[in-house]
Design a protein around this motif. Structure first.
Motif, PDB file in Angstrom:
ATOM      1  N   TYR A  59       0.835  -1.202   0.000  1.00  0.00           N
ATOM      2  CA  TYR A  59       0.000   0.000   0.000  1.00  0.00           C
ATOM      3  C   TYR A  59       0.862   1.241   0.000  1.00  0.00           C
ATOM      4  O   TYR A  59       0.529   2.264  -0.575  1.00  0.00           O
ATOM      5  CB  TYR A  59      -0.899  -0.036   1.243  1.00  0.00           C
ATOM      6  CG  TYR A  59      -1.974   1.010   1.277  1.00  0.00           C
ATOM      7  CD1 TYR A  59      -3.037   0.953   0.357  1.00  0.00           C
ATOM      8  CD2 TYR A  59      -1.967   2.029   2.208  1.00  0.00           C
ATOM      9  CE1 TYR A  59      -4.042   1.899   0.383  1.00  0.00           C
ATOM     10  CE2 TYR A  59      -2.970   2.980   2.234  1.00  0.00           C
ATOM     11  CZ  TYR A  59      -4.005   2.909   1.320  1.00  0.00           C
ATOM     12  OH  TYR A  59      -5.011   3.846   1.347  1.00  0.00           O
ATOM     13  N   THR A  60       1.996   1.083   0.578  1.00  0.00           N
ATOM     14  CA  THR A  60       2.915   2.232   0.626  1.00  0.00           C
ATOM     15  C   THR A  60       4.278   1.818   0.113  1.00  0.00           C
ATOM     16  O   THR A  60       4.650   0.649   0.179  1.00  0.00           O
ATOM     17  CB  THR A  60       3.113   2.714   2.077  1.00  0.00           C
ATOM     18  OG1 THR A  60       3.551   1.589   2.863  1.00  0.00           O
ATOM     19  CG2 THR A  60       1.816   3.245   2.652  1.00  0.00           C
ATOM     20  N   ASP A  61       4.957   2.748  -0.462  1.00  0.00           N
ATOM     21  CA  ASP A  61       6.311   2.486  -0.928  1.00  0.00           C
ATOM     22  C   ASP A  61       7.203   2.250   0.286  1.00  0.00           C
ATOM     23  O   ASP A  61       7.242   3.062   1.210  1.00  0.00           O
ATOM     24  CB  ASP A  61       6.811   3.702  -1.737  1.00  0.00           C
ATOM     25  CG  ASP A  61       8.125   3.387  -2.425  1.00  0.00           C
ATOM     26  OD1 ASP A  61       9.086   3.080  -1.705  1.00  0.00           O
ATOM     27  OD2 ASP A  61       8.164   3.438  -3.669  1.00  0.00           O
ATOM     28  N   HIS A 111      -4.136   2.706  -5.911  1.00  0.00           N
ATOM     29  CA  HIS A 111      -4.680   1.513  -6.562  1.00  0.00           C
ATOM     30  C   HIS A 111      -4.030   0.221  -6.117  1.00  0.00           C
ATOM     31  O   HIS A 111      -4.425  -0.843  -6.575  1.00  0.00           O
ATOM     32  CB  HIS A 111      -4.583   1.625  -8.094  1.00  0.00           C
ATOM     33  CG  HIS A 111      -5.363   2.779  -8.613  1.00  0.00           C
ATOM     34  ND1 HIS A 111      -6.731   2.901  -8.472  1.00  0.00           N
ATOM     35  CD2 HIS A 111      -4.964   3.911  -9.252  1.00  0.00           C
ATOM     36  CE1 HIS A 111      -7.136   4.027  -9.009  1.00  0.00           C
ATOM     37  NE2 HIS A 111      -6.083   4.684  -9.482  1.00  0.00           N
ATOM     38  N   ASN A 112      -3.029   0.234  -5.311  1.00  0.00           N
ATOM     39  CA  ASN A 112      -2.504  -1.030  -4.831  1.00  0.00           C
ATOM     40  C   ASN A 112      -3.350  -1.587  -3.696  1.00  0.00           C
ATOM     41  O   ASN A 112      -3.081  -1.372  -2.528  1.00  0.00           O
ATOM     42  CB  ASN A 112      -1.036  -0.897  -4.413  1.00  0.00           C
ATOM     43  CG  ASN A 112      -0.127  -1.248  -5.571  1.00  0.00           C
ATOM     44  OD1 ASN A 112      -0.613  -1.478  -6.679  1.00  0.00           O
ATOM     45  ND2 ASN A 112       1.172  -1.305  -5.315  1.00  0.00           N
ATOM     46  N   PRO A 130      10.015  -6.433  -7.171  1.00  0.00           N
ATOM     47  CA  PRO A 130       9.762  -4.997  -7.220  1.00  0.00           C
ATOM     48  C   PRO A 130       8.345  -4.688  -7.698  1.00  0.00           C
ATOM     49  O   PRO A 130       7.793  -3.636  -7.381  1.00  0.00           O
ATOM     50  CB  PRO A 130      10.806  -4.502  -8.226  1.00  0.00           C
ATOM     51  CG  PRO A 130      11.180  -5.698  -9.031  1.00  0.00           C
ATOM     52  CD  PRO A 130      11.029  -6.862  -8.121  1.00  0.00           C
ATOM     53  N   GLU A 131       7.721  -5.682  -8.426  1.00  0.00           N
ATOM     54  CA  GLU A 131       6.359  -5.441  -8.912  1.00  0.00           C
ATOM     55  C   GLU A 131       5.431  -5.051  -7.769  1.00  0.00           C
ATOM     56  O   GLU A 131       4.494  -4.267  -7.920  1.00  0.00           O
ATOM     57  CB  GLU A 131       5.750  -6.682  -9.584  1.00  0.00           C
ATOM     58  CG  GLU A 131       6.545  -7.304 -10.711  1.00  0.00           C
ATOM     59  CD  GLU A 131       7.413  -8.426 -10.223  1.00  0.00           C
ATOM     60  OE1 GLU A 131       8.178  -8.204  -9.265  1.00  0.00           O
ATOM     61  OE2 GLU A 131       7.336  -9.538 -10.773  1.00  0.00           O
ATOM     62  N   LEU A 132       5.677  -5.670  -6.616  1.00  0.00           N
ATOM     63  CA  LEU A 132       4.759  -5.441  -5.496  1.00  0.00           C
ATOM     64  C   LEU A 132       4.770  -3.986  -5.041  1.00  0.00           C
ATOM     65  O   LEU A 132       3.812  -3.503  -4.437  1.00  0.00           O
ATOM     66  CB  LEU A 132       5.136  -6.336  -4.304  1.00  0.00           C
ATOM     67  CG  LEU A 132       4.938  -7.843  -4.512  1.00  0.00           C
ATOM     68  CD1 LEU A 132       5.412  -8.601  -3.273  1.00  0.00           C
ATOM     69  CD2 LEU A 132       3.462  -8.158  -4.771  1.00  0.00           C
ATOM     70  N   TYR A 133       5.849  -3.308  -5.339  1.00  0.00           N
ATOM     71  CA  TYR A 133       5.987  -1.942  -4.844  1.00  0.00           C
ATOM     72  C   TYR A 133       5.827  -0.920  -5.956  1.00  0.00           C
ATOM     73  O   TYR A 133       5.998   0.266  -5.751  1.00  0.00           O
ATOM     74  CB  TYR A 133       7.339  -1.789  -4.135  1.00  0.00           C
ATOM     75  CG  TYR A 133       7.472  -2.873  -3.091  1.00  0.00           C
ATOM     76  CD1 TYR A 133       6.781  -2.754  -1.878  1.00  0.00           C
ATOM     77  CD2 TYR A 133       8.209  -4.010  -3.338  1.00  0.00           C
ATOM     78  CE1 TYR A 133       6.849  -3.776  -0.945  1.00  0.00           C
ATOM     79  CE2 TYR A 133       8.280  -5.026  -2.407  1.00  0.00           C
ATOM     80  CZ  TYR A 133       7.597  -4.904  -1.207  1.00  0.00           C
ATOM     81  OH  TYR A 133       7.629  -5.910  -0.292  1.00  0.00           O
ATOM     82  N   ALA A 134       5.521  -1.476  -7.165  1.00  0.00           N
ATOM     83  CA  ALA A 134       5.294  -0.547  -8.281  1.00  0.00           C
ATOM     84  C   ALA A 134       3.918   0.081  -8.142  1.00  0.00           C
ATOM     85  O   ALA A 134       2.991  -0.532  -7.626  1.00  0.00           O
ATOM     86  CB  ALA A 134       5.369  -1.320  -9.612  1.00  0.00           C
ATOM     87  N   GLU A 135       3.798   1.350  -8.590  1.00  0.00           N
ATOM     88  CA  GLU A 135       2.482   1.962  -8.570  1.00  0.00           C
ATOM     89  C   GLU A 135       1.597   1.240  -9.578  1.00  0.00           C
ATOM     90  O   GLU A 135       2.052   0.844 -10.655  1.00  0.00           O
ATOM     91  CB  GLU A 135       2.605   3.453  -8.930  1.00  0.00           C
ATOM     92  CG  GLU A 135       1.449   4.221  -8.337  1.00  0.00           C
ATOM     93  CD  GLU A 135       1.605   5.735  -8.488  1.00  0.00           C
ATOM     94  OE1 GLU A 135       2.741   6.196  -8.716  1.00  0.00           O
ATOM     95  OE2 GLU A 135       0.582   6.419  -8.374  1.00  0.00           O
TER      96      GLU A 135
END
Lengths: 372, 372, 372, 372, 372
Positions: B325-327, B336-337, C339-344
């Motif tokens: 949800y957050t970086d 949108h995550n 890294p996909e998990l943290y991509a917007e």
């Protein structure tokens, strides 16, 4: 994996029949050089002699007049021999063509002064292949000429009997000799059927214990062999009947009594073949049923395992969801978002619920009889 | 699991037929020592006596001339006996060979001064195996000689009737006696067919209640037994017909009236066998259909469970994904995550959606009739 | 669920045939006390009278000499009656045995002074069971005696015709009366066949609409009933033919004209039975094909659902993996660890990809025609 | 994929038969313009001549009186020719209608002064299609007229024999010529059967190696071809028999000897066709069994993979559940909530347990023989 | 979906046969009012006239004595007409009953002064239903009376021929007229068979392209129709044979020549029907094989997808497990608890391993030929 030594049918070359000019002898391309043996006998003596050519044969027959002669010709590869026989004994050229053709159905043709008959000799060669050989007979008052395609020693039992001199064989004339030869042929059918019957029993055994893919091929080969025997035995039966009913003086009344006996044997061959054909049909049905049963077994395993674990996996999946208990930004507790996860003993109760669900399903499948 | 006591066919040794010299008696290797009983009777008296050897038999027949004799021989293991019979009654050696051979089809042969007939006696032994025994008859003006392979007491009903002296049996001569023996044989066929018919009914019952893998074997065994009976009854029928049409003085006109009766019985045997064969065919079809139906059942369970839970598991999987949800580095909210995870009651709505999806599928399968 | 009222075959007790002494009457254990009715008629009068015992019958026949008599006996449970009939009309004991035996094939036996015939009467009783009753006839110059096993009133149409006095029946003699009885029997076959044919049509209907497991049992029951009718009609046909060809004065020329007519009817029965047997075979094939088709349907549902959701679940599973973005001890970012998990919008793109994958599969299955 | 060059049956136009007025010649719409060749021969000479029209034919026959004539007509498209033949040789109009109809069964009709016979000529054309052509013969004392539908040169072997002048052909009259033509026709049946037999062998080979969907079509095409040959050969056999038994002076005694020979050949054709039909039935059964076996193979793969991994996935799912170890609000340890996750080596033990479970299942499937 | 316009069999009302009193005419409940047309002709003239009632018919016949009359009666609903015919032409009441019964097998009965024959007329009505109508003939020296059930104009070709006056029809007498009517009936059989044969071809085509569930119903309907035709044609053949062999002066020698021709046609009908029945059997086998093949296809898709993704999902599941790297209370690193998750590139390697596993499986399935 399974090692039944398999009986096969030797493929027959058949092409040469078509297109022949009628009454013209055409030798098979692979016909063998003839081996000729003459057995000349009376009640008191038996002379057996290898003959090299038609001249020698002529001399031998002239010398031993008064005896009964069996001219045993193995191998049909000499045109000269056919021509000699045709001329010496006044044989119709259609007869000679049929002898050389080697693909005749068993039949009896009555000609002026002689009878012509063919039979199919079926036997297993050393490679366990069924050979389908033509045997032809020309029956004359004191002479019987027999023709075989191969050098195979199928008629040996008759030679033994001649040598032993037991029974009628030495004094009952040429028609009785022909009967004994036919008797040997039919005995061969029996031998073959019993052999194939044993294979069928082995196959049935195998179906019980360990069915595999090759079984259909084995059953089919046996069925084909049965069809082959039937194709030989049916017309053979008609032929014997023709001989019994024939009023030709060449077949003695006494021989006819014996012919009735092999007529019965021939009927028995046909009966047995039909029975075994019925058996092969049932084996095919059994095989299909066994395959389907195995499919059911396989499907049951799949269904039991899947039905038990897929719902459980779903439950595990539910509690693997990441719904947040608190708002990440405000830290406020989001009511109803998976409080189970934070209940004391939630895990334990979940496991118990899963176990119960599995037990119910196992019980259900047990009741359906799927574990048998 | 299911315990039908199973009728099987006793395997027949068959090899000895092939290769015999015609007219030469060859005893079976396991032929039994003969037990001979002679029943000598007239309207007023009945003498039944165990006989030890051919000499005693000779003496007995000489002593009781004028009576009708039934020589009942059980066990075919004495060459001396065959030779005695051949000489004493002037019997053709082909006949003696056929008696010793024990694999004849039922037939009637008329000879000068006597008739020779064979039948197949089929009965269940104590192991519920079907025995297929040859019974041979030599019919002479006042003597009937019957030959059986085993000591089994199949002909007992005839002995009882002789002793009772009811009906024609004591004064109607040897051909009538032979008829009563044949009548017993055909009655045995009936008994066997009814027995097998009962098994078929049990199998059908079992197919309804609890089909299992062994059923095909049971059906097939019954079919084979039916084939066996048919193979005995068809030529038996022809034999009886030959007897009715025979103009031999050995068969009295009165006996022929009775033979017509068992001719009808024999036809009935053949009818029944054909009907039961048709029934076995249908049972095989039913079995296949039942197996396929069970497969359908199994597949339905699998499909229902899988189709309901696999999509649900997918949904659970989606919300088990770890999209952030957050970086993690900046702490910035990644729009949108998976905001659903942080929505109030998101969990509840998800569960409801899952329940709805499952309900729709259940309804769909119900409509397709898969729950019946 | 499906409620076809099912026609079944009433099981026949059969055991008593075997072991009987020939020519000795043995009553069935459950044979009924005879009901005797005599119809004595001429062109001008018809006297029908219930008879209590053989003495009364004797008196009645003596009193009404000159008339034609039909003695209708229902129930075979009186030994005294059999003995009376045997003595009074001089009937052979084999005939009486056959009447009492109740398991005869249809046949005609000609005796001195009378004819004996049996038929199989097939009819539906009130439980929709097919009864298979023996009907026997003794035909004498002015008397016809008919024997039935049960009290069932199958022959009523003939009584009605006698009473009505229409047609030939009152003056055409006893053979014509026998013909009318046989005509009723064969009409009953037709009725039964049409009834079974209707069931077959219903079954076919059911196969279209709603096949279920019980259908095979229904088809098989009908097939068995067809086999039963054929087993009655084939020898009936032969019997009628024997009557037409008979030169006995008991069957008048005029009656033979009518017998030819029911001969044709009997042929038609056989034709119809064979046709319906062919139809049952096809229905069995159809049933198998329908079961297999349903299996295909079920498998399609499973395959479509599984094939769509299993890959999607896999994708969800991948993003549910807990690969760490940072080293827990050092806090260092572990490059390439998800890294996909943290991509917007990573979540959104993943959902879209899943939707696309599902759409491709749906399209693929649609193209294969699996949705039809 | 598999490239057997496939024999097909050329579709027959059949519609024109129905509705014809009897005895009125109706030409086929696509009948060819006749090509006429006359072969006039005696022992010493042979004149072969192309004929353009009926006038020329008339002249030719008048000029060469004393010779034997074979009028070989190929193509049936000239009404004028039919009328000429009808008038010139006094042929019944039913005969002419049958010649033009081209859909007759083989038959022999005897008329005053001539014989009329038809046969079916079956041969492979260049597209490997089986042509089913009608061949008709009018046999008169010194003239044989033969009619073919197409220009195909099937009868060439006879022409060759005529030209060669070997054997009886040049002096044995018109009936012998007709026999040689029939002999060619039957030889063609053999050729066709052997060809189809070879295809069956190839198909069997293919079933072993690489069964595919098209096999059923190939088997069925061969079965249809066998049915076609049988439909030609059965009545052909009857026709030959009629010729042998005919007392018409048109068929010489000598020709009858030869006809007996092709009678035997025709029987052999029928035998072979029946045998091959039996073989196709078995091949169909084999194909079904192979398909089912493949299904079993496929199901085994699915079941093994699913049964092993679905339970493992469940276990993984369990340890992927998010039950909390501590209360998020109070921080209190919630006992029993998944302590395994925090045990040392919990992961290792779990993997080992999974491996063990998989190994047990593999062993179980191995024992069931699923890896063979 | 597939739109073959389907030929069906019109259901036959059959109930009224049973229970009739013999020789008593009973009209069908739905029998039509008769339409009577008389064609009176000689070589030189043809008078065709609609007749209203039996009186008019009487007058017409009286007026045109010397001509040959064909009385064509369509509709059997007038008892008065039957009685008139019975009295006027002295027809046996069994004949009249058979005409009214409309369910007779084809047969020929010879009576004093006339012949009675029935045939089954089979034709397609406008709804593509096969009508199975009875056609009856009474043949007298100069009069032929024909009876049809419906008003359908099946016999129109004969009327046309009469009007045209071509061929023998106008001077060859009443037996020749009857022959032409029978010829039309048999031509109708052909038309029907060809029509059904075309449907079979379409079905085979459909099996290739796009098999669906309804195919079995279509095949079965055609098989039933074939059975129907055979049931009409077999006795028709016997009937024609009876006519050829009859020595009745009513059938002229000339007509017999023509009857031989339709005898051959009738044989051909039977041949064709048997062949097509064989074809339907094969189509049923093909259909079963196609269904099984499709099942294989479906299973392959399921197995490939499941076998590839289920193991992958398991791997993803493993790395989705929440085994803790550190003890939540002490913070101590729990060795061996999923260090892969914290390895650099652990995610990448896992994806690669998954890809490799999938590739191996794809290769394995490719090698097994599952992608073809």
């Amino acid at each position: 994996m399974s090692k039944i030594r398999r009986i096969t049918i030797k493929p027959k070359k058949y092409r040469q029949v078509a297109g022949n000019s009628p009454g013209v002898i055409e030798l098979d391309a692979d016909a063998l050089e003839p081996l000729i043996t003459v057995f000349s006998y009376s009640e008191s003596e038996l002379i057996s002699q290898e003959i090299k050519n038609s001249g020698e044969l002529d001399a031998h027959l002239a010398k031993h007049q008064g005896l009964t002669h069996w001219v045993d010709i193995r191998g049909l590869g000499s045109m000269e021999l056919f021509e000699y026989i045709g001329k010496r004994f006044n044989i119709h050229k259609l007869v000679l063509e049929d002898i050389a053709g080697t693909l005749q159905r068993p039949k009896l043709d009555e000609y002026d002064g002689y009878l012509f008959a063919t039979s199919r000799m079926l036997y297993l060669n050393d490679n366990l292949e069924i050979e389908n050989e033509q045997m032809s007979f020309i029956l004359m008052p004191d002479i019987l000429i027999s023709f075989q395609e191969n050098y195979q020693d199928c008629l040996h039992p008759v030679v033994t009997r001649l040598e032993g001199g037991k029974g009628n064989i030495r004094f009952a004339g040429s028609s009785y000799l022909m009967y004994t030869l036919m008797d040997v042929i039919i005995d061969n059918y029996f031998g073959l059927i019993y052999r194939l019957g044993d294979e069928l029993d082995m196959i049935e055994e195998l179906l019980y214990r360990k069915p595999d893919k090759s079984i259909m091929y084995k059953i089919q080969e046996i069925k084909r062999a049965m069809i082959l025997i039937r194709r030989a035995a049916w017309p053979e039966r008609d032929k014997i009947n023709d001989m019994i009913r024939s009023d030709s003086p060449l077949i003695t009344q006494d021989t006819k009594t014996f012919l009735k006996d092999i007529y019965d044997h021939c009927m028995q061959v046909v009966d047995l073949v039909e029975s075994y054909k019925d058996v092969t049909t049932t084996l095919i049905d059994m095989n299909l049923s066994i395959i389907s049963n195995r499919m059911n077994e396989i499907m049951k395993v799949l269904t039991i395992i899947s039905s038990i674990f897929i719902p459980l996996t779903f439950i595990a999946g539910v509690y693997g969801m990441n719904f947040s208990y608190t708002d990440p930004e405000t830290g406020k507790v989001l009511h109803h978002n998976m409080p189970e996860l934070y209940a004391e003993n939630g895990y334990l109760y979940t496991l118990l619920a899963m176990g119960l669900l599995a037990a119910i399903q196992v019980f259900y499948f047990y009741r359906k009889g799927w574990f048998k």
